[in-house]
Design a protein around this motif. Sequence first.
Motif, short mmCIF file in Angstrom:
data_model
loop_
_atom_site.label_atom_id
_atom_site.label_comp_id
_atom_site.label_asym_id
_atom_site.label_seq_id
_atom_site.Cartn_x
_atom_site.Cartn_y
_atom_site.Cartn_z
N SER A 60 0.79 -1.23 0.00
CA SER A 60 0.00 0.00 0.00
C SER A 60 0.82 1.28 0.00
O SER A 60 0.27 2.36 -0.13
CB SER A 60 -0.94 0.00 1.20
N SER A 61 2.15 1.19 0.12
CA SER A 61 2.96 2.41 0.14
C SER A 61 3.77 2.61 -1.14
O SER A 61 4.42 3.63 -1.30
CB SER A 61 3.90 2.40 1.35
N THR A 109 4.41 3.80 -4.67
CA THR A 109 3.77 4.78 -5.55
C THR A 109 4.34 4.79 -6.96
O THR A 109 3.67 5.20 -7.90
CB THR A 109 3.88 6.20 -4.97
N CYS A 146 -2.14 -2.94 -5.30
CA CYS A 146 -1.20 -1.88 -4.88
C CYS A 146 -1.92 -0.55 -5.12
O CYS A 146 -1.71 0.12 -6.13
CB CYS A 146 0.10 -1.95 -5.68
N THR A 147 -2.76 -0.19 -4.20
CA THR A 147 -3.69 0.92 -4.39
C THR A 147 -3.02 2.30 -4.49
O THR A 147 -3.63 3.23 -5.02
CB THR A 147 -4.73 0.95 -3.26
N ALA A 148 -1.80 2.45 -4.05
CA ALA A 148 -1.11 3.74 -4.13
C ALA A 148 -0.23 3.85 -5.38
O ALA A 148 0.26 4.92 -5.69
CB ALA A 148 -0.26 3.97 -2.87
N GLU A 154 1.03 4.71 -8.72
CA GLU A 154 0.61 5.71 -9.69
C GLU A 154 1.32 5.57 -11.03
O GLU A 154 0.75 5.85 -12.07
CB GLU A 154 0.87 7.12 -9.16
N SER A 192 -4.91 3.74 -8.33
CA SER A 192 -4.28 5.05 -8.52
C SER A 192 -3.40 5.10 -9.76
O SER A 192 -2.82 6.14 -10.06
CB SER A 192 -3.44 5.41 -7.30
#
Length: 73
Positions: A8-9, A11, A30-32, A34, A55
């Motif tokens: 989750s961290s 990016t 992996c929601t963060a 980008e 994201s």
Amino acid sequence: TDAFSGCSSLTEIALPEGLTTVESNCFLDCTALEKITLPSTITSIGPCAFSMCTSLTEINLPEGLQSISMGAF
């Protein structure tokens, strides 16, 4: 392999040259995440490789990419 699944961290990531496949579930949830930079050597993206990466706004698809599995994104 699901090496980064649920991270989750994370990016942004750049995968190394020489890698040919993004395995199934590798970045699942992996929601963060980008941005991901794929090397020119990637030829396939496995099922659910980037599934639930809500994201993700930037990814390059290399010219030599031959297959993107169902549900990859």
